[in-house]
Design an enzyme around this catalytic site. Structure first.
Site, PDB file in Angstrom:
ATOM      1  N   TRP A   1       3.928  32.120 -16.508  1.00 55.18           N
ATOM      2  CA  TRP A   1       5.336  32.477 -16.765  1.00 55.18           C
ATOM      3  C   TRP A   1       5.952  31.333 -17.577  1.00 55.18           C
ATOM      4  CZ3 TRP A   1      10.011  31.135 -13.460  1.00 55.18           C
ATOM      5  CH2 TRP A   1      11.118  31.898 -13.819  1.00 55.18           C
TER       6      TRP A   1
ATOM      7  N   ASP B   1       3.531  31.144  -6.103  1.00 52.79           N
ATOM      8  CA  ASP B   1       4.675  31.895  -6.617  1.00 52.79           C
ATOM      9  C   ASP B   1       4.391  33.373  -6.315  1.00 52.79           C
ATOM     10  OD1 ASP B   1       6.714  33.042  -8.033  1.00 52.79           O
ATOM     11  OD2 ASP B   1       6.239  32.108  -9.957  1.00 52.79           O
TER      12      ASP B   1
ATOM     13  N   LYS C   1      12.048  41.794  -7.472  1.00 50.57           N
ATOM     14  CA  LYS C   1      11.234  42.895  -7.999  1.00 50.57           C
ATOM     15  C   LYS C   1      10.922  43.921  -6.909  1.00 50.57           C
ATOM     16  CE  LYS C   1      10.635  39.706 -11.204  1.00 50.57           C
ATOM     17  NZ  LYS C   1      10.857  39.626 -12.617  1.00 50.57           N
TER      18      LYS C   1
HETATM   19  C1  LMR Z   1       9.847  38.073 -16.497  1.00 50.48           C
HETATM   20  O1  LMR Z   1       8.860  37.341 -16.413  1.00 50.48           O
HETATM   21  O2  LMR Z   1      10.033  38.869 -17.420  1.00 50.48           O
HETATM   22  C2  LMR Z   1      10.877  38.030 -15.400  1.00 50.48           C
HETATM   23  O3  LMR Z   1      10.414  37.232 -14.365  1.00 50.48           O
HETATM   24  C3  LMR Z   1      12.218  37.679 -15.888  1.00 50.48           C
HETATM   25  C4  LMR Z   1      12.332  36.236 -16.284  1.00 50.48           C
HETATM   26  O4  LMR Z   1      13.226  35.585 -15.757  1.00 50.48           O
HETATM   27  O5  LMR Z   1      11.564  35.762 -17.130  1.00 50.48           O
END
Ligand code: LMR
Length: 410
Positions: free
Chosen positions: A145, A226, A261
């Site tokens: 992420w 996470d 989510k």
């Molecule tokens: C994503 O990965 O699209 C979501 O978790 C929203 C974000 O905050 O990035």
């Protein structure tokens, strides 16, 4: 006696001393997609950007149990007074059996703080790590992420990256991952995605979780899990299995949890940080440090989302309706993944991945061409939120990916 009139000297204002030092920053590439997609007038445009669940009509619904709980709250909530720094302990306690299973989750050993979403939990955990062991490094498999790295760097934790996935082969690089982690020192932190890996959809299997858990236990590494998509991979139990495996083997661990989510509460920013300590005394130290960091960061967490979750989990009917709808959502995710996988042979691995995301190997030119020529929006990194796709559009996606050269012609 005469009083002298005050002298009015013109005020000399110094040249702006602060903001001219700022450099412009790039917009967040994921969140930018929302704006760009919204501005696109094409009716058949497809948004595979930010990670939200969508139904077949393209909507991100408010879950039935959430709507019902909100109605009850509007009628019954006696006060909007502050809850306190750690939020509502009943909220974090009600989640414990879902996350940890019935036999774990002792609140004495595992203090918890309600946080603004999973992102807030990650940040709070990062602060705790930076305070407890400033020399600790965070080991991060890539791609991850995009916010993981900056969250830890913002508190001064050094980030060490290793390759987690081969995007061309759509495979996990497990042996290289283990080799990289064996370089970590005792007290270093290993960030792991509990399920539904963001951005690749590639999750560790049971044996791999066991191996990572053994390595962490043997070498004194601290897992930071996470868990932002529990229930959207296989089901609530299966999606927590990897986390529970590692939890059972190590004395210290952090868990960033998100309800954004699996309860569809995105904008309510509903999450929690749980920290496993080796004994009650250290757990109390952890709790008091967490309280200080939370107080400095946001004082007290937002509560509407957590109050909704609490209402649902306190009511057997609402809980079973939430579970049923969550399970339907997971089924739909599988259906969309299967549709994409069947639309073109090179996309077959997508059916074996979990959660909202898959990450294709793409060039910037290909991402641009998908947007300009086909109205298909994916992240610049090649991440697709597969749930942005209606099943009937799977062949169109496959054709577009073929024509811009992301996948070979059949
Ligand atoms: C994503 O990965 O699209 C979501 O978790 C929203 C974000 O905050 O990035």
């Amino acid at each position: 006696m005469e009083i002298a009139a005050p002298q009015h000297r013109p005020l000399t204002v110094r040249k702006a001393p602060m903001f001219e030092l700022l450099k412009p920053m790039p917009a967040d590439p994921l969140l930018q997609i929302i704006t760009a997609h919204r501005a696109d007038p094409r009716e058949d445009k497809i948004d595979l950007g930010v990670g939200v669940y969508r139904d077949e009509a393209g909507h991100t619904p408010v879950m039935r149990a959430v709507k019902a709980a909100e109605k009850i709250l509007v009628g019954e909530q006696p006060s909007k007074g502050y809850l306190g720094i750690v939020g509502d302990p009943i909220f974090t306690d009600l989640l414990r059996p879902i996350i940890f299973g019935a036999e774990r989750g002792d609140a004495e050993l595992i203090p918890a703080v309600q946080t603004p979403g999973g992102g807030g939990a990650l940040r709070l955990g990062a602060e705790l790590i930076a305070t407890a062991r400033p020399s600790a490094k965070l080991w991060l498999g890539t791609p991850s992420w995009p916010n993981h790295r900056p969250i830890f760097e913002a508190v001064g934790v050094e980030v060490r990256e290793y390759a987690f996935a081969d995007l061309h082969k759509q495979e996990l690089l497990f042996d290289p991952m283990m080799d990289a982690l064996s370089e970590a020192s005792a007290g270093d932190v290993v960030l792991l995605h509990g399920c539904c890996h963001n951005p690749t959809g590639l999750d560790l299997d049971h044996a791999q979780w066991e191996a990572v858990a053994d390595l962490c236990a043997r070498n004194g590494l601290v897992p930071f899990v996470d868990l932002a998509y529990q229930g959207l991979g296989e089901n609530l139990e299966a999606d927590a299995a990897g986390f529970r495996t590692i939890f059972d083997k190590v004395p210290e661990l952090l868990l960033a949890y998100s309800c954004d989510k699996n309860f569809g509460l995105y904008r309510e920013r509903t999450g929690a940080l749980y920290v496993k300590a080796p004994n009650n005394e250290l757990a109390r130290n952890v709790a008091s440090n967490l309280a200080v960091h939370a107080r400095v960061s946001w004082s007290m967490p937002p509560d509407h989302g957590a109050a909704v979750v609490r209402k649902i989990l306190e009511d057997a009917d609402l809980t079973s309706d939430w579970r049923a709808e969550l399970s339907d959502m997971a089924q739909r995710i599988h259906a969309v993944r299967s549709a994409i996988a069947s639309a073109a042979e090179p996309l077959a691995p997508i059916a074996r991945q979990h959660g909202l995301f898959s990450n294709l190997a793409v060039s910037t030119a290909q991402v641009d061409a998908l947007r300009k020529e086909y109205g298909i929006y994916i992240a610049p990194s090649g991440r697709m939120n597969v749930m942005g796709l209606r099943i009937e559009d799977a062949p169109r996606l496959a054709d577009a990916l073929t024509s811009v050269g992301v996948i070979p012609k059949q």
